[in-house]
Design a protein around this motif. Sequence first.
Motif, PDB file in Angstrom:
ATOM      1  N   SER A 166      19.656  51.950   4.295  1.00 16.90           N
ATOM      2  CA  SER A 166      18.654  52.078   5.619  1.00 16.90           C
ATOM      3  C   SER A 166      18.856  51.099   6.558  1.00 16.90           C
ATOM      4  N   GLY A 177      13.058  48.910   2.333  1.00 19.50           N
ATOM      5  CA  GLY A 177      13.346  50.295   2.431  1.00 19.50           C
ATOM      6  C   GLY A 177      14.260  50.784   1.428  1.00 19.50           C
ATOM      7  N   SER A 181      13.811  52.932   7.364  1.00 21.33           N
ATOM      8  CA  SER A 181      14.545  54.045   6.632  1.00 21.33           C
ATOM      9  C   SER A 181      15.293  54.824   7.732  1.00 21.33           C
ATOM     10  N   ARG A 189      21.903  59.247   4.336  1.00 22.97           N
ATOM     11  CA  ARG A 189      21.972  57.912   3.765  1.00 22.97           C
ATOM     12  C   ARG A 189      22.958  58.007   2.792  1.00 22.97           C
TER      13      ARG A 189
END
Length: 546
Positions: free
Chosen positions: A288, A284, A411, A430
Amino acid sequence: MRFLLNGQNVELEKGQDYRAAAEQLAYDRRALAIRVRGNTLPLTAMPTEGEEAQILTYDDEEGRRVYERSLRFVFLCAVRRVMPGVHVRIEHSIRRGLYIRPDAPVTHATAEAIAEEMRRIVREDIPFEKRAVSRDDAIEYFASHGEEDKVRLLKYRAFEQFQLYECDGMLEYLYGEMAPSTGYVPVFDVKLLLPGLALLLPDRPDASKASELAELPKLMRTFSESARWNEILGVSNVADLNEMVKKRTLREFIRVNEVLHDMSINDIARKFLESGARLILIAGPSSSGKTTLAHRLSIALRALGHQPMKLSLDDYYIDRDKLPVDENGECDLETPDALDLGLIGEHLVALLQGRKIDAPEYDFVTGKRKQQTHELSVEPGQPILIEGIHALNERLTRDVPRSQKFMIYISALTTINLDDHNRIRTTDARLLRRMVRDYQFRGTSPEETMNMWDSVRAGEEKHIFPYQEYADVMFNSSLVYELAILKKYAYPMLIRIPPESKHYTLARRVVKFLNYVQSADVENEIPLNSILREFVGGSCFYKALD
Protein backbone atom coordinates in the motif's frame (compact mmCIF):
# COMPACT_ATOMS: atom_id res chain seq x y z
CA MET A 1 -14.63 -41.60 -21.41
CA ARG A 2 -12.69 -41.63 -18.15
CA PHE A 3 -10.80 -38.88 -16.34
CA LEU A 4 -9.85 -37.77 -12.84
CA LEU A 5 -12.05 -35.18 -11.14
CA ASN A 6 -11.02 -34.04 -7.67
CA GLY A 7 -8.80 -37.11 -7.53
CA GLN A 8 -11.65 -39.53 -8.25
CA ASN A 9 -12.23 -41.60 -11.37
CA VAL A 10 -15.23 -40.41 -13.32
CA GLU A 11 -16.74 -42.03 -16.39
CA LEU A 12 -19.01 -40.13 -18.78
CA GLU A 13 -20.89 -41.02 -21.90
CA LYS A 14 -20.07 -39.25 -25.14
CA GLY A 15 -21.57 -35.76 -25.25
CA GLN A 16 -21.77 -35.30 -21.47
CA ASP A 17 -20.11 -32.17 -20.04
CA TYR A 18 -18.51 -31.37 -16.68
CA ARG A 19 -21.93 -30.75 -15.12
CA ALA A 20 -22.71 -34.44 -15.39
CA ALA A 21 -19.38 -35.26 -13.75
CA ALA A 22 -20.05 -32.82 -10.90
CA GLU A 23 -23.43 -34.45 -10.35
CA GLN A 24 -21.77 -37.86 -10.10
CA LEU A 25 -19.68 -36.52 -7.21
CA ALA A 26 -22.82 -35.00 -5.62
CA TYR A 27 -21.63 -31.39 -6.10
CA ASP A 28 -24.68 -30.41 -8.13
CA ARG A 29 -24.93 -26.59 -8.21
CA ARG A 30 -22.20 -26.02 -5.67
CA ALA A 31 -19.88 -26.57 -8.62
CA LEU A 32 -19.29 -23.31 -10.49
CA ALA A 33 -16.45 -24.04 -12.92
CA ILE A 34 -13.58 -26.43 -13.60
CA ARG A 35 -9.82 -26.02 -13.43
CA VAL A 36 -7.73 -28.05 -15.91
CA ARG A 37 -3.96 -27.50 -16.20
CA GLY A 38 -4.27 -24.06 -14.68
CA ASN A 39 -7.09 -22.97 -16.99
CA THR A 40 -10.57 -22.14 -15.71
CA LEU A 41 -13.21 -23.81 -17.89
CA PRO A 42 -17.02 -23.54 -17.79
CA LEU A 43 -19.03 -26.50 -16.55
CA THR A 44 -20.53 -26.70 -20.04
CA ALA A 45 -17.13 -27.64 -21.52
CA MET A 46 -16.39 -31.23 -22.57
CA PRO A 47 -13.79 -33.28 -20.67
CA THR A 48 -10.84 -34.96 -22.36
CA GLU A 49 -9.95 -38.62 -21.93
CA GLY A 50 -7.39 -39.18 -19.16
CA GLU A 51 -7.16 -35.59 -17.95
CA GLU A 52 -7.05 -34.41 -14.34
CA ALA A 53 -9.56 -31.71 -13.36
CA GLN A 54 -10.71 -29.91 -10.22
CA ILE A 55 -14.16 -28.59 -9.37
CA LEU A 56 -14.23 -24.93 -8.36
CA THR A 57 -16.76 -23.90 -5.72
CA TYR A 58 -17.37 -20.80 -3.62
CA ASP A 59 -14.64 -22.09 -1.28
CA ASP A 60 -12.05 -21.32 -3.99
CA GLU A 61 -10.88 -17.82 -4.92
CA GLU A 62 -11.47 -18.50 -8.62
CA GLY A 63 -14.87 -20.03 -7.84
CA ARG A 64 -15.87 -16.92 -5.89
CA ARG A 65 -14.92 -14.79 -8.87
CA VAL A 66 -17.08 -16.93 -11.18
CA TYR A 67 -19.98 -16.52 -8.73
CA GLU A 68 -19.55 -12.76 -8.46
CA ARG A 69 -19.23 -12.36 -12.23
CA SER A 70 -22.40 -14.37 -12.84
CA LEU A 71 -24.29 -12.51 -10.09
CA ARG A 72 -23.28 -9.16 -11.60
CA PHE A 73 -24.92 -10.22 -14.87
CA VAL A 74 -28.10 -11.23 -13.01
CA PHE A 75 -28.07 -7.80 -11.32
CA LEU A 76 -27.68 -6.02 -14.67
CA CYS A 77 -30.56 -8.02 -16.17
CA ALA A 78 -32.75 -7.16 -13.18
CA VAL A 79 -31.93 -3.44 -13.43
CA ARG A 80 -32.88 -3.50 -17.11
CA ARG A 81 -36.27 -4.99 -16.19
CA VAL A 82 -36.96 -2.78 -13.14
CA MET A 83 -35.33 0.49 -14.28
CA PRO A 84 -35.25 0.45 -18.10
CA GLY A 85 -32.84 2.98 -19.57
CA VAL A 86 -30.90 3.45 -16.29
CA HIS A 87 -27.14 3.03 -16.51
CA VAL A 88 -25.16 1.63 -13.56
CA ARG A 89 -21.49 1.67 -12.65
CA ILE A 90 -20.03 -1.15 -10.55
CA GLU A 91 -17.49 0.83 -8.57
CA HIS A 92 -15.67 -1.08 -5.84
CA SER A 93 -15.87 -3.80 -3.21
CA ILE A 94 -17.31 -3.44 0.23
CA ARG A 95 -16.84 -6.18 2.80
CA ARG A 96 -18.30 -9.28 1.06
CA GLY A 97 -20.11 -7.25 -1.56
CA LEU A 98 -20.05 -4.60 -4.28
CA TYR A 99 -20.97 -0.92 -4.29
CA ILE A 100 -22.95 0.00 -7.40
CA ARG A 101 -24.02 3.50 -8.45
CA PRO A 102 -26.98 3.97 -10.82
CA ASP A 103 -27.40 7.25 -12.75
CA ALA A 104 -30.90 7.64 -11.25
CA PRO A 105 -32.15 8.12 -7.68
CA VAL A 106 -32.64 4.93 -5.64
CA THR A 107 -34.60 4.13 -2.47
CA HIS A 108 -35.15 1.13 -0.22
CA ALA A 109 -38.05 0.23 -2.49
CA THR A 110 -35.69 0.27 -5.49
CA ALA A 111 -33.28 -2.11 -3.77
CA GLU A 112 -36.11 -4.47 -2.81
CA ALA A 113 -37.55 -4.42 -6.34
CA ILE A 114 -34.17 -5.25 -7.91
CA ALA A 115 -33.56 -8.03 -5.38
CA GLU A 116 -36.99 -9.55 -6.06
CA GLU A 117 -36.43 -9.39 -9.83
CA MET A 118 -33.04 -11.05 -9.37
CA ARG A 119 -34.70 -13.88 -7.45
CA ARG A 120 -37.18 -14.27 -10.30
CA ILE A 121 -34.32 -14.44 -12.83
CA VAL A 122 -32.57 -17.05 -10.68
CA ARG A 123 -35.76 -19.15 -10.56
CA GLU A 124 -36.07 -18.88 -14.35
CA ASP A 125 -32.61 -20.51 -14.57
CA ILE A 126 -31.70 -18.65 -17.77
CA PRO A 127 -28.49 -19.95 -19.43
CA PHE A 128 -25.40 -17.78 -19.76
CA GLU A 129 -24.65 -18.52 -23.40
CA LYS A 130 -21.20 -17.79 -24.76
CA ARG A 131 -20.98 -16.22 -28.20
CA ALA A 132 -17.83 -15.71 -30.24
CA VAL A 133 -17.97 -12.32 -31.97
CA SER A 134 -15.64 -10.01 -33.82
CA ARG A 135 -14.46 -6.85 -32.17
CA ASP A 136 -16.27 -4.75 -34.80
CA ASP A 137 -19.57 -6.55 -34.19
CA ALA A 138 -19.20 -6.09 -30.43
CA ILE A 139 -18.47 -2.39 -30.86
CA GLU A 140 -21.52 -2.02 -33.10
CA TYR A 141 -23.74 -3.79 -30.56
CA PHE A 142 -22.57 -1.74 -27.56
CA ALA A 143 -22.75 1.50 -29.55
CA SER A 144 -26.37 0.76 -30.47
CA HIS A 145 -27.17 0.31 -26.76
CA GLY A 146 -25.45 3.51 -25.66
CA GLU A 147 -22.60 1.76 -23.82
CA GLU A 148 -19.90 4.14 -24.93
CA ASP A 149 -17.56 3.00 -22.13
CA LYS A 150 -17.31 -0.45 -23.73
CA VAL A 151 -17.01 0.95 -27.23
CA ARG A 152 -14.01 3.07 -26.22
CA LEU A 153 -12.36 0.19 -24.31
CA LEU A 154 -12.72 -2.36 -27.12
CA LYS A 155 -10.96 -0.06 -29.57
CA TYR A 156 -7.78 -0.75 -27.58
CA ARG A 157 -8.20 -4.52 -27.49
CA ALA A 158 -5.35 -6.26 -29.30
CA PHE A 159 -7.40 -9.27 -30.48
CA GLU A 160 -10.01 -9.29 -33.25
CA GLN A 161 -12.12 -12.13 -31.80
CA PHE A 162 -13.42 -12.61 -28.29
CA GLN A 163 -16.33 -13.94 -26.27
CA LEU A 164 -19.53 -12.25 -25.18
CA TYR A 165 -22.16 -13.76 -22.91
CA GLU A 166 -25.89 -13.55 -23.56
CA CYS A 167 -28.57 -13.79 -20.88
CA ASP A 168 -32.20 -12.69 -20.97
CA GLY A 169 -31.64 -11.08 -24.38
CA MET A 170 -28.74 -8.98 -23.08
CA LEU A 171 -25.15 -9.21 -24.31
CA GLU A 172 -22.34 -8.46 -21.86
CA TYR A 173 -18.59 -8.73 -21.64
CA LEU A 174 -17.40 -9.84 -18.20
CA TYR A 175 -13.81 -10.98 -18.48
CA GLY A 176 -13.56 -14.56 -17.23
CA GLU A 177 -15.75 -17.66 -17.17
CA MET A 178 -19.37 -17.77 -15.98
CA ALA A 179 -21.60 -20.31 -14.27
CA PRO A 180 -23.85 -22.28 -16.66
CA SER A 181 -27.04 -20.40 -15.77
CA THR A 182 -28.66 -17.91 -13.42
CA GLY A 183 -29.84 -20.73 -11.14
CA TYR A 184 -26.26 -21.24 -9.94
CA VAL A 185 -26.19 -17.93 -8.00
CA PRO A 186 -29.19 -18.03 -5.66
CA VAL A 187 -27.56 -16.46 -2.59
CA PHE A 188 -27.35 -12.65 -2.51
CA ASP A 189 -29.04 -9.52 -1.25
CA VAL A 190 -29.43 -5.93 -2.42
CA LYS A 191 -29.43 -3.07 0.07
CA LEU A 192 -29.63 0.69 -0.18
CA LEU A 193 -26.23 2.31 0.40
CA LEU A 194 -26.69 5.93 -0.58
CA PRO A 195 -26.14 7.33 -3.06
CA GLY A 196 -26.08 3.83 -4.58
CA LEU A 197 -26.74 0.18 -3.86
CA ALA A 198 -24.87 -2.68 -2.22
CA LEU A 199 -24.93 -6.08 -3.94
CA LEU A 200 -24.11 -8.54 -1.17
CA LEU A 201 -22.38 -11.85 -1.90
CA PRO A 202 -22.64 -15.13 0.03
CA ASP A 203 -21.13 -15.10 3.49
CA ARG A 204 -17.69 -16.74 3.55
CA PRO A 205 -18.21 -18.79 6.75
CA ASP A 206 -21.70 -19.87 5.61
CA ALA A 207 -22.25 -19.55 1.85
CA SER A 208 -25.91 -20.56 2.22
CA LYS A 209 -26.79 -17.03 3.35
CA ALA A 210 -25.98 -13.54 2.11
CA SER A 211 -23.43 -11.41 3.93
CA GLU A 212 -24.58 -8.63 6.20
CA LEU A 213 -24.06 -5.06 5.02
CA ALA A 214 -20.92 -3.80 6.77
CA GLU A 215 -20.89 -0.20 7.97
CA LEU A 216 -17.64 1.26 6.61
CA PRO A 217 -18.27 5.02 6.47
CA LYS A 218 -14.61 6.10 6.41
CA LEU A 219 -13.67 3.64 3.66
CA MET A 220 -16.73 4.61 1.62
CA ARG A 221 -15.88 8.30 2.03
CA THR A 222 -12.30 7.68 0.86
CA PHE A 223 -13.52 5.80 -2.22
CA SER A 224 -16.04 8.56 -2.92
CA GLU A 225 -13.44 11.33 -2.65
CA SER A 226 -11.06 9.47 -4.99
CA ALA A 227 -13.85 8.81 -7.50
CA ARG A 228 -14.79 12.50 -7.38
CA TRP A 229 -11.22 13.49 -8.21
CA ASN A 230 -11.23 10.98 -11.05
CA GLU A 231 -14.33 12.61 -12.49
CA ILE A 232 -12.80 16.07 -12.17
CA LEU A 233 -9.68 14.84 -13.96
CA GLY A 234 -11.76 13.06 -16.61
CA VAL A 235 -10.41 9.57 -15.86
CA SER A 236 -12.88 6.91 -14.75
CA ASN A 237 -12.09 3.96 -17.02
CA VAL A 238 -9.00 2.43 -18.63
CA ALA A 239 -9.98 3.90 -22.02
CA ASP A 240 -9.46 7.39 -20.55
CA LEU A 241 -5.95 6.38 -19.46
CA ASN A 242 -5.22 4.77 -22.82
CA GLU A 243 -6.20 7.93 -24.66
CA MET A 244 -3.71 9.94 -22.62
CA VAL A 245 -0.98 7.45 -23.52
CA LYS A 246 -1.94 7.62 -27.19
CA LYS A 247 -2.18 11.44 -27.26
CA ARG A 248 1.06 11.82 -25.22
CA THR A 249 -0.65 13.80 -22.47
CA LEU A 250 0.10 11.31 -19.69
CA ARG A 251 3.11 13.28 -18.44
CA GLU A 252 0.99 16.27 -17.49
CA PHE A 253 -1.56 13.98 -15.86
CA ILE A 254 1.18 12.35 -13.75
CA ARG A 255 2.12 15.78 -12.41
CA VAL A 256 -1.48 16.53 -11.44
CA ASN A 257 -1.96 13.09 -9.89
CA GLU A 258 1.17 13.50 -7.77
CA VAL A 259 0.19 17.00 -6.64
CA LEU A 260 -3.09 15.56 -5.35
CA HIS A 261 -1.05 13.13 -3.22
CA ASP A 262 1.05 16.04 -1.95
CA MET A 263 -2.08 17.96 -0.97
CA SER A 264 -3.50 14.97 0.88
CA ILE A 265 -0.27 14.29 2.79
CA ASN A 266 0.10 17.95 3.78
CA ASP A 267 -3.50 17.91 4.99
CA ILE A 268 -2.79 14.80 7.11
CA ALA A 269 0.22 16.55 8.67
CA ARG A 270 -1.94 19.53 9.64
CA LYS A 271 -4.65 17.27 11.09
CA PHE A 272 -2.07 15.47 13.20
CA LEU A 273 -0.76 18.72 14.68
CA GLU A 274 -4.31 19.91 15.37
CA SER A 275 -5.08 16.62 17.18
CA GLY A 276 -2.51 17.22 19.92
CA ALA A 277 -1.38 13.58 19.69
CA ARG A 278 2.24 12.45 20.02
CA LEU A 279 2.17 9.04 18.33
CA ILE A 280 1.60 8.68 14.57
CA LEU A 281 0.56 5.16 13.60
CA ILE A 282 0.51 4.18 9.90
CA ALA A 283 -1.00 0.81 8.96
CA GLY A 284 -2.25 -0.81 5.80
CA PRO A 285 -2.10 -3.98 3.73
CA SER A 286 0.82 -5.25 1.70
CA SER A 287 2.09 -2.96 -1.09
CA SER A 288 0.00 0.00 0.00
CA GLY A 289 3.03 2.32 0.25
CA LYS A 290 3.35 2.63 4.04
CA THR A 291 7.10 3.29 4.00
CA THR A 292 6.96 6.08 1.44
CA LEU A 293 3.98 7.70 3.18
CA ALA A 294 5.93 7.66 6.46
CA HIS A 295 8.88 9.43 4.80
CA ARG A 296 6.71 12.01 3.03
CA LEU A 297 4.66 12.71 6.14
CA SER A 298 7.86 13.18 8.12
CA ILE A 299 9.05 15.76 5.57
CA ALA A 300 5.67 17.55 5.66
CA LEU A 301 5.90 17.79 9.46
CA ARG A 302 9.46 19.07 9.29
CA ALA A 303 8.27 21.80 6.93
CA LEU A 304 5.77 22.74 9.65
CA GLY A 305 8.51 22.96 12.28
CA HIS A 306 8.42 19.48 13.78
CA GLN A 307 11.01 16.68 13.73
CA PRO A 308 9.33 13.27 14.10
CA MET A 309 11.37 10.30 15.29
CA LYS A 310 10.69 7.05 13.41
CA LEU A 311 10.51 3.78 15.34
CA SER A 312 10.68 0.64 13.17
CA LEU A 313 8.39 -2.25 14.09
CA ASP A 314 10.62 -4.54 11.99
CA ASP A 315 13.20 -4.46 14.79
CA TYR A 316 10.67 -5.91 17.23
CA TYR A 317 10.16 -9.26 15.49
CA ILE A 318 10.77 -12.22 17.77
CA ASP A 319 13.40 -14.80 16.83
CA ARG A 320 12.37 -16.95 13.88
CA ASP A 321 12.56 -20.21 15.83
CA LYS A 322 9.99 -18.81 18.28
CA LEU A 323 7.51 -17.53 15.68
CA PRO A 324 3.93 -18.82 15.84
CA VAL A 325 2.88 -21.16 13.02
CA ASP A 326 -0.21 -21.02 10.83
CA GLU A 327 -2.62 -23.85 10.04
CA ASN A 328 -0.15 -25.22 7.48
CA GLY A 329 2.68 -25.41 10.00
CA GLU A 330 4.50 -22.46 8.37
CA CYS A 331 5.98 -19.50 10.28
CA ASP A 332 3.18 -16.94 10.51
CA LEU A 333 4.68 -13.50 9.84
CA GLU A 334 1.23 -11.97 9.33
CA THR A 335 0.08 -12.20 12.96
CA PRO A 336 0.78 -9.49 15.59
CA ASP A 337 2.18 -12.28 17.77
CA ALA A 338 5.23 -12.34 15.48
CA LEU A 339 6.19 -9.08 17.24
CA ASP A 340 7.43 -8.60 20.80
CA LEU A 341 4.26 -6.79 21.84
CA GLY A 342 5.30 -6.41 25.46
CA LEU A 343 8.58 -4.70 24.60
CA ILE A 344 6.90 -2.40 22.07
CA GLY A 345 4.38 -1.22 24.67
CA GLU A 346 7.08 -0.75 27.31
CA HIS A 347 9.28 1.29 24.97
CA LEU A 348 6.46 3.53 23.72
CA VAL A 349 5.37 4.45 27.25
CA ALA A 350 9.00 5.16 28.21
CA LEU A 351 9.56 7.43 25.19
CA LEU A 352 6.35 9.35 25.81
CA GLN A 353 7.41 9.85 29.43
CA GLY A 354 10.73 11.31 28.28
CA ARG A 355 12.86 8.31 29.23
CA LYS A 356 15.57 6.70 27.08
CA ILE A 357 15.20 3.20 25.64
CA ASP A 358 17.62 0.61 24.29
CA ALA A 359 15.93 -0.14 20.97
CA PRO A 360 16.54 -3.60 19.48
CA GLU A 361 17.92 -4.38 16.03
CA TYR A 362 16.72 -7.39 14.06
CA ASP A 363 18.82 -9.38 11.61
CA PHE A 364 16.56 -10.76 8.88
CA VAL A 365 19.39 -12.90 7.49
CA THR A 366 19.81 -14.92 10.70
CA GLY A 367 16.21 -14.46 11.80
CA LYS A 368 17.32 -13.33 15.24
CA ARG A 369 17.59 -10.16 17.27
CA LYS A 370 21.13 -8.75 17.35
CA GLN A 371 23.07 -8.51 20.58
CA GLN A 372 23.63 -4.80 20.21
CA THR A 373 20.96 -2.17 20.75
CA HIS A 374 20.85 1.55 20.07
CA GLU A 375 19.77 4.26 22.46
CA LEU A 376 16.72 6.35 21.56
CA SER A 377 14.93 9.22 23.22
CA VAL A 378 12.63 12.05 22.16
CA GLU A 379 12.34 15.68 23.11
CA PRO A 380 9.22 16.96 24.91
CA GLY A 381 6.43 17.22 22.33
CA GLN A 382 8.44 15.48 19.60
CA PRO A 383 6.23 13.20 17.45
CA ILE A 384 6.96 9.47 17.25
CA LEU A 385 6.15 7.87 13.90
CA ILE A 386 5.50 4.13 13.56
CA GLU A 387 4.52 2.27 10.37
CA GLY A 388 3.69 -1.40 9.93
CA ILE A 389 0.85 -3.69 8.98
CA HIS A 390 -0.27 -3.99 12.63
CA ALA A 391 0.24 -0.39 13.70
CA LEU A 392 -3.50 0.20 14.32
CA ASN A 393 -3.89 -2.95 16.39
CA GLU A 394 -4.71 -1.93 19.96
CA ARG A 395 -2.45 -4.69 21.32
CA LEU A 396 0.63 -2.70 20.25
CA THR A 397 -0.35 0.52 22.00
CA ARG A 398 -2.82 -0.49 24.73
CA ASP A 399 -0.95 1.49 27.41
CA VAL A 400 -0.95 4.70 25.36
CA PRO A 401 -4.03 6.93 25.86
CA ARG A 402 -6.20 7.23 22.73
CA SER A 403 -5.79 11.01 22.82
CA GLN A 404 -2.06 10.53 22.24
CA LYS A 405 -2.53 8.34 19.15
CA PHE A 406 -3.15 9.62 15.60
CA MET A 407 -4.05 6.69 13.37
CA ILE A 408 -3.61 6.59 9.61
CA TYR A 409 -4.87 3.79 7.37
CA ILE A 410 -3.32 3.58 3.91
CA SER A 411 -4.39 1.37 1.03
CA ALA A 412 -4.21 1.39 -2.76
CA LEU A 413 -7.95 1.72 -3.39
CA THR A 414 -8.27 1.37 -7.15
CA THR A 415 -11.00 3.63 -8.50
CA ILE A 416 -10.37 3.18 -12.22
CA ASN A 417 -12.45 0.52 -13.99
CA LEU A 418 -12.01 -1.40 -17.23
CA ASP A 419 -15.49 -0.18 -18.07
CA ASP A 420 -18.59 0.66 -16.06
CA HIS A 421 -19.44 -3.01 -15.46
CA ASN A 422 -15.93 -4.42 -14.99
CA ARG A 423 -13.96 -3.11 -12.05
CA ILE A 424 -10.26 -3.63 -11.41
CA ARG A 425 -9.87 -5.18 -7.99
CA THR A 426 -7.75 -3.40 -5.42
CA THR A 427 -6.17 -6.73 -4.47
CA ASP A 428 -5.10 -7.37 -8.08
CA ALA A 429 -3.55 -3.91 -8.36
CA ARG A 430 -1.63 -4.43 -5.10
CA LEU A 431 -0.43 -7.81 -6.31
CA LEU A 432 0.96 -6.09 -9.42
CA ARG A 433 2.84 -3.62 -7.23
CA ARG A 434 4.27 -6.36 -5.05
CA MET A 435 5.32 -8.62 -7.94
CA VAL A 436 7.20 -5.77 -9.58
CA ARG A 437 8.90 -4.71 -6.34
CA ASP A 438 9.78 -8.25 -5.26
CA TYR A 439 11.30 -9.07 -8.66
CA GLN A 440 13.18 -5.77 -8.96
CA PHE A 441 14.66 -5.51 -5.48
CA ARG A 442 14.27 -8.80 -3.63
CA GLY A 443 15.17 -11.30 -6.34
CA THR A 444 11.78 -12.95 -5.91
CA SER A 445 10.07 -14.47 -8.94
CA PRO A 446 6.39 -13.67 -9.66
CA GLU A 447 5.51 -17.27 -8.80
CA GLU A 448 7.20 -16.96 -5.40
CA THR A 449 5.27 -13.77 -4.73
CA MET A 450 2.01 -15.42 -5.76
CA ASN A 451 2.87 -18.39 -3.57
CA MET A 452 2.84 -16.08 -0.53
CA TRP A 453 -0.19 -14.08 -1.63
CA ASP A 454 -2.92 -16.31 -0.15
CA SER A 455 -1.20 -16.18 3.24
CA VAL A 456 -0.75 -12.42 2.97
CA ARG A 457 -4.40 -11.94 2.03
CA ALA A 458 -5.60 -14.19 4.85
CA GLY A 459 -3.51 -12.16 7.31
CA GLU A 460 -4.98 -8.92 6.00
CA GLU A 461 -8.54 -10.18 6.41
CA LYS A 462 -7.83 -11.24 9.97
CA HIS A 463 -5.40 -8.67 11.31
CA ILE A 464 -5.56 -5.48 9.19
CA PHE A 465 -8.96 -4.81 7.58
CA PRO A 466 -10.91 -5.08 10.87
CA TYR A 467 -9.01 -2.03 12.18
CA GLN A 468 -9.33 0.29 9.19
CA GLU A 469 -12.37 2.16 10.53
CA TYR A 470 -10.44 2.97 13.74
CA ALA A 471 -8.24 5.35 11.76
CA ASP A 472 -8.44 9.10 12.20
CA VAL A 473 -7.70 9.53 8.50
CA MET A 474 -7.49 7.27 5.45
CA PHE A 475 -5.07 7.80 2.59
CA ASN A 476 -5.63 6.29 -0.84
CA SER A 477 -2.17 5.58 -2.25
CA SER A 478 -3.47 4.45 -5.64
CA LEU A 479 -2.26 6.53 -8.56
CA VAL A 480 -4.63 6.54 -11.52
CA TYR A 481 -1.77 6.34 -14.01
CA GLU A 482 0.15 3.50 -12.35
CA LEU A 483 -1.28 0.61 -14.42
CA ALA A 484 0.27 2.10 -17.56
CA ILE A 485 3.66 2.02 -15.82
CA LEU A 486 3.39 -1.31 -14.00
CA LYS A 487 2.29 -3.19 -17.13
CA LYS A 488 5.72 -2.74 -18.73
CA TYR A 489 7.34 -4.57 -15.81
CA ALA A 490 4.68 -7.14 -14.92
CA TYR A 491 3.28 -8.27 -18.28
CA PRO A 492 6.44 -9.96 -19.63
CA MET A 493 6.86 -11.83 -16.33
CA LEU A 494 3.26 -13.00 -16.22
CA ILE A 495 3.05 -14.33 -19.78
CA ARG A 496 6.13 -16.48 -19.13
CA ILE A 497 4.38 -18.45 -16.37
CA PRO A 498 3.67 -21.90 -17.88
CA PRO A 499 0.28 -23.69 -17.77
CA GLU A 500 1.69 -26.39 -15.51
CA SER A 501 2.36 -23.79 -12.79
CA LYS A 502 -0.17 -23.80 -9.95
CA HIS A 503 -0.24 -20.01 -10.30
CA TYR A 504 -1.14 -20.01 -13.99
CA THR A 505 -4.81 -19.25 -13.23
CA LEU A 506 -3.89 -16.16 -11.22
CA ALA A 507 -1.35 -15.03 -13.81
CA ARG A 508 -3.89 -15.34 -16.63
CA ARG A 509 -6.47 -13.44 -14.61
CA VAL A 510 -4.12 -10.46 -14.28
CA VAL A 511 -2.97 -10.73 -17.90
CA LYS A 512 -6.60 -10.54 -19.07
CA PHE A 513 -7.21 -7.10 -17.65
CA LEU A 514 -3.71 -5.87 -18.56
CA ASN A 515 -4.50 -6.71 -22.19
CA TYR A 516 -6.74 -3.64 -22.17
CA VAL A 517 -4.11 -1.28 -20.72
CA GLN A 518 -1.72 0.67 -22.93
CA SER A 519 1.83 0.62 -21.58
CA ALA A 520 3.65 3.94 -21.18
CA ASP A 521 7.40 4.58 -21.02
CA VAL A 522 7.41 7.80 -19.00
CA GLU A 523 9.24 6.85 -15.79
CA ASN A 524 11.39 9.98 -15.96
CA GLU A 525 8.23 11.97 -15.23
CA ILE A 526 7.52 10.15 -11.95
CA PRO A 527 8.80 12.20 -8.99
CA LEU A 528 11.57 10.60 -6.92
CA ASN A 529 9.36 10.76 -3.81
CA SER A 530 6.35 9.14 -5.51
CA ILE A 531 4.76 6.15 -3.82
CA LEU A 532 5.07 4.35 -7.16
CA ARG A 533 8.87 4.65 -6.86
CA GLU A 534 8.68 2.25 -3.91
CA PHE A 535 7.77 -0.44 -6.45
CA VAL A 536 9.44 0.47 -9.76
CA GLY A 537 12.63 1.88 -8.23
CA GLY A 538 14.43 5.19 -8.08
CA SER A 539 12.95 6.37 -4.79
CA CYS A 540 14.93 9.16 -3.14
CA PHE A 541 14.06 7.66 0.26
CA TYR A 542 15.63 4.32 -0.47
CA LYS A 543 18.68 6.02 -1.94
CA ALA A 544 19.03 7.92 1.31
CA LEU A 545 19.00 4.65 3.22
CA ASP A 546 21.68 2.98 1.07
